[in-house]
Design a protein around this motif. Structure first.
Motif, PDB file in Angstrom:
ATOM      1  N   HIS A  23      47.319  53.285  32.026  1.00 25.51           N
ATOM      2  CA  HIS A  23      46.657  52.582  33.132  1.00 25.51           C
ATOM      3  C   HIS A  23      45.138  52.733  33.026  1.00 25.51           C
ATOM      4  O   HIS A  23      44.398  51.750  33.181  1.00 25.51           O
ATOM      5  CB  HIS A  23      47.138  53.133  34.476  1.00 25.51           C
ATOM      6  N   ILE A  24      44.710  53.973  32.780  1.00 27.17           N
ATOM      7  CA  ILE A  24      43.265  54.235  32.692  1.00 27.17           C
ATOM      8  C   ILE A  24      42.652  53.459  31.536  1.00 27.17           C
ATOM      9  O   ILE A  24      41.586  52.830  31.677  1.00 27.17           O
ATOM     10  CB  ILE A  24      43.013  55.751  32.529  1.00 27.17           C
ATOM     11  N   LEU A  25      43.315  53.471  30.389  1.00 26.33           N
ATOM     12  CA  LEU A  25      42.808  52.746  29.229  1.00 26.33           C
ATOM     13  C   LEU A  25      42.767  51.244  29.490  1.00 26.33           C
ATOM     14  O   LEU A  25      41.776  50.557  29.167  1.00 26.33           O
ATOM     15  CB  LEU A  25      43.701  53.044  28.016  1.00 26.33           C
ATOM     16  N   GLY A  26      43.833  50.716  30.102  1.00 28.86           N
ATOM     17  CA  GLY A  26      43.892  49.283  30.388  1.00 28.86           C
ATOM     18  C   GLY A  26      42.791  48.831  31.336  1.00 28.86           C
ATOM     19  O   GLY A  26      42.120  47.822  31.094  1.00 28.86           O
ATOM     20  N   TRP A  27      42.603  49.593  32.416  1.00 27.19           N
ATOM     21  CA  TRP A  27      41.552  49.230  33.376  1.00 27.19           C
ATOM     22  C   TRP A  27      40.160  49.377  32.761  1.00 27.19           C
ATOM     23  O   TRP A  27      39.262  48.564  33.028  1.00 27.19           O
ATOM     24  CB  TRP A  27      41.648  50.090  34.629  1.00 27.19           C
ATOM     25  N   THR A  28      39.956  50.376  31.942  1.00 29.90           N
ATOM     26  CA  THR A  28      38.649  50.571  31.294  1.00 29.90           C
ATOM     27  C   THR A  28      38.299  49.389  30.401  1.00 29.90           C
ATOM     28  O   THR A  28      37.172  48.844  30.472  1.00 29.90           O
ATOM     29  CB  THR A  28      38.656  51.868  30.463  1.00 29.90           C
ATOM     30  N   ILE A  29      39.271  48.967  29.589  1.00 25.27           N
ATOM     31  CA  ILE A  29      39.042  47.819  28.701  1.00 25.27           C
ATOM     32  C   ILE A  29      38.793  46.557  29.517  1.00 25.27           C
ATOM     33  O   ILE A  29      37.875  45.765  29.221  1.00 25.27           O
ATOM     34  CB  ILE A  29      40.242  47.633  27.757  1.00 25.27           C
ATOM     35  N   PHE A  30      39.608  46.343  30.573  1.00 22.63           N
ATOM     36  CA  PHE A  30      39.469  45.144  31.396  1.00 22.63           C
ATOM     37  C   PHE A  30      38.101  45.091  32.080  1.00 22.63           C
ATOM     38  O   PHE A  30      37.431  44.048  32.080  1.00 22.63           O
ATOM     39  CB  PHE A  30      40.578  45.111  32.449  1.00 22.63           C
ATOM     40  N   PHE A  32      35.206  46.654  31.291  1.00 21.12           N
ATOM     41  CA  PHE A  32      34.118  46.447  30.346  1.00 21.12           C
ATOM     42  C   PHE A  32      34.099  45.004  29.840  1.00 21.12           C
ATOM     43  O   PHE A  32      33.042  44.376  29.733  1.00 21.12           O
ATOM     44  CB  PHE A  32      34.240  47.418  29.164  1.00 21.12           C
ATOM     45  N   TYR A  33      35.282  44.483  29.532  1.00 21.48           N
ATOM     46  CA  TYR A  33      35.359  43.105  29.037  1.00 21.48           C
ATOM     47  C   TYR A  33      34.849  42.124  30.079  1.00 21.48           C
ATOM     48  O   TYR A  33      34.015  41.259  29.791  1.00 21.48           O
ATOM     49  CB  TYR A  33      36.807  42.788  28.659  1.00 21.48           C
ATOM     50  N   GLU A  34      35.349  42.248  31.316  1.00 20.19           N
ATOM     51  CA  GLU A  34      34.966  41.302  32.369  1.00 20.19           C
ATOM     52  C   GLU A  34      33.498  41.440  32.735  1.00 20.19           C
ATOM     53  O   GLU A  34      32.789  40.440  32.940  1.00 20.19           O
ATOM     54  CB  GLU A  34      35.851  41.523  33.605  1.00 20.19           C
ATOM     55  N   ALA A  35      33.014  42.687  32.835  1.00 18.38           N
ATOM     56  CA  ALA A  35      31.614  42.899  33.204  1.00 18.38           C
ATOM     57  C   ALA A  35      30.681  42.295  32.161  1.00 18.38           C
ATOM     58  O   ALA A  35      29.654  41.663  32.496  1.00 18.38           O
ATOM     59  CB  ALA A  35      31.341  44.390  33.365  1.00 18.38           C
ATOM     60  N   ILE A  36      31.005  42.480  30.884  1.00 20.73           N
ATOM     61  CA  ILE A  36      30.164  41.941  29.812  1.00 20.73           C
ATOM     62  C   ILE A  36      30.208  40.411  29.808  1.00 20.73           C
ATOM     63  O   ILE A  36      29.167  39.741  29.704  1.00 20.73           O
ATOM     64  CB  ILE A  36      30.592  42.505  28.453  1.00 20.73           C
ATOM     65  N   ILE A  37      31.403  39.821  29.923  1.00 21.74           N
ATOM     66  CA  ILE A  37      31.540  38.362  29.915  1.00 21.74           C
ATOM     67  C   ILE A  37      30.777  37.738  31.075  1.00 21.74           C
ATOM     68  O   ILE A  37      30.007  36.773  30.914  1.00 21.74           O
ATOM     69  CB  ILE A  37      33.015  37.949  29.952  1.00 21.74           C
TER      70      ILE A  37
END
Length: 360
Positions: A23-30, A32-37
């Motif tokens: 869960h932690i890994l999934g939310w971290t990736i999501f 960072f991805y969304e914030a950058i996009i």
């Protein structure tokens, strides 16, 4: 806080992170991805505090929708049609209120300098509603994925249980086959001893023959049969009496009364045999002036079995009550109100048993 308590607390925290690592890994990736996009698309990035505040709300909405709203709204099938829409509307309303409150806090109490202003128009409410629905859709997929995995685990557990049952049945059948081999080996040995002894010691040979017949009846006879002919029980009792007569040099005082036509009556197995065995175990059967009696007769379409024997001077009732109660329970289970079973010791120290079974 003691050192042990600190270690336990650290262990619990470590265990929690280990369990939730996906869960932690999934939310971290999501995030960072969304914030950058989004940052690249609008040409600017928000502050760290803004990201923390609003993603905390979105993550909380995700798990609340999956574990509370859907779990409760979909619990009862006949109530889903009104509970689910109602709960979603309430959830959207709460999300809007929290978003407004967080916007107010971010604008007024952080170093935020972005374009968002507290202007209550359609554009202001459209963004958080879209955002709430966005995370609620993800949460719905997550909820059904969890249910799918749970159901699959149940099916796997049932399949494992079925395989274990098959293995246990196979083991039981194997043990049953082994148990069959051992008694027949014993019967063959007894038959060999009988053949060897019948000329040199006819009394011993007769005892061996009676014993073998009784054991064969107990082991091989009446398998998977709820009822047997009374003839089989009578033969068993006669073998039992004969064996005890040989042991006591024909001094056993026992009268066995029955008419031949009664042999064709059906009864559950081992009732008569156990009653007579109890007479030998617990009764005084060597006194000529007080003979024991076993009688079988049919009266008014009823099978009547009666036993009577003098009790021993030194009583040994170990197993007597349990044996009688076992017979009583078997009769109740099979015949119900169509059987009456009673036993007592009278004033003359005679133990008496009466069994009455209605014949269909």
């Amino acid at each position: 806080m003691t050192l042990i308590a600190k270690k336990n607390k650290l262990h619990k925290i470590s265990t929690w992170f280990s369990d939730k690592r996906l869960h932690i890994l999934g939310w971290t990736i999501f995030i960072f991805y969304e914030a950058i996009i989004i940052g690249i698309f609008v040409g600017r990035f928000s502050t760290l505090s803004t990201y923390v505040i609003f993603y905390s709300l979105n993550i909380a909405t995700f798990y609340f929708h999956a574990h509370v709203v859907l779990a409760f709204a979909l619990k009862k099938i006949n109530e889903r049609w009104w509970k689910l829409p109602l709960f979603i509307l309430i959830e959207l309303g709460v999300y809007l209120i929290l978003t407004v409150c967080l916007d107010y806090i971010v604008i007024n109490y952080t170093d935020y300098n972005g374009p968002i202003k507290l202007i209550f128009n359609a554009a202001f409410f459209a963004a958080p509603i879209y955002r709430a629905i966005y995370f609620m859709c993800f949460a719905t997929s997550y909820y059904f994925l969890l249910n799918f995995l749970e159901e699959r685990k149940k099916i796997e557990d049932l399949e494992k249980q079925r395989l274990n049952n098959i293995i246990q049945i196979a083991k039981s059948e194997n043990a049953f086959l082994k148990a069959q081999i051992q008694p027949h080996l014993l019967f063959n040995t007894l038959d060999f001893i009988y053949q060897s002894a019948k000329d040199s010691s006819p009394v011993a040979a007769e005892a061996i023959h009676s014993l073998a017949e009784m054991m064969r009846y107990s082991v091989d006879g009446n398998k998977d049969k709820e009822f047997i002919l009374l003839n089989d029980e009578i033969n068993q009792v006669e073998n039992l009496i004969n064996l005890h007569q040989l042991r006591k040099d024909h001094h056993v005082q026992l009268r066995f009364w029955y008419d031949d036509e009664i042999r064709n009556v059906k009864i559950i197995p081992l009732v008569l045999t156990i009653l007579v065995e109890n007479m030998f175990k617990h009764g005084e059967l060597l006194t000529a002036s007080h003979p024991a009696e076993v009688s079988l007769r049919i009266e008014h379409n009823q099978l009547i079995i009666e036993t009577s024997n003098l009790t021993k001077a030194v009583k040994d009732n170990s197993g007597l009550s349990s044996g009688m109660e076992n017979i009583k329970k078997r009769l109740e289970y099979t015949y119900g109100k169509n059987a009456e079973f009673s036993y007592f010791t009278d004033s003359n120290q005679y133990f008496k048993v009466m069994l009455v079974i209605k014949i269909k």
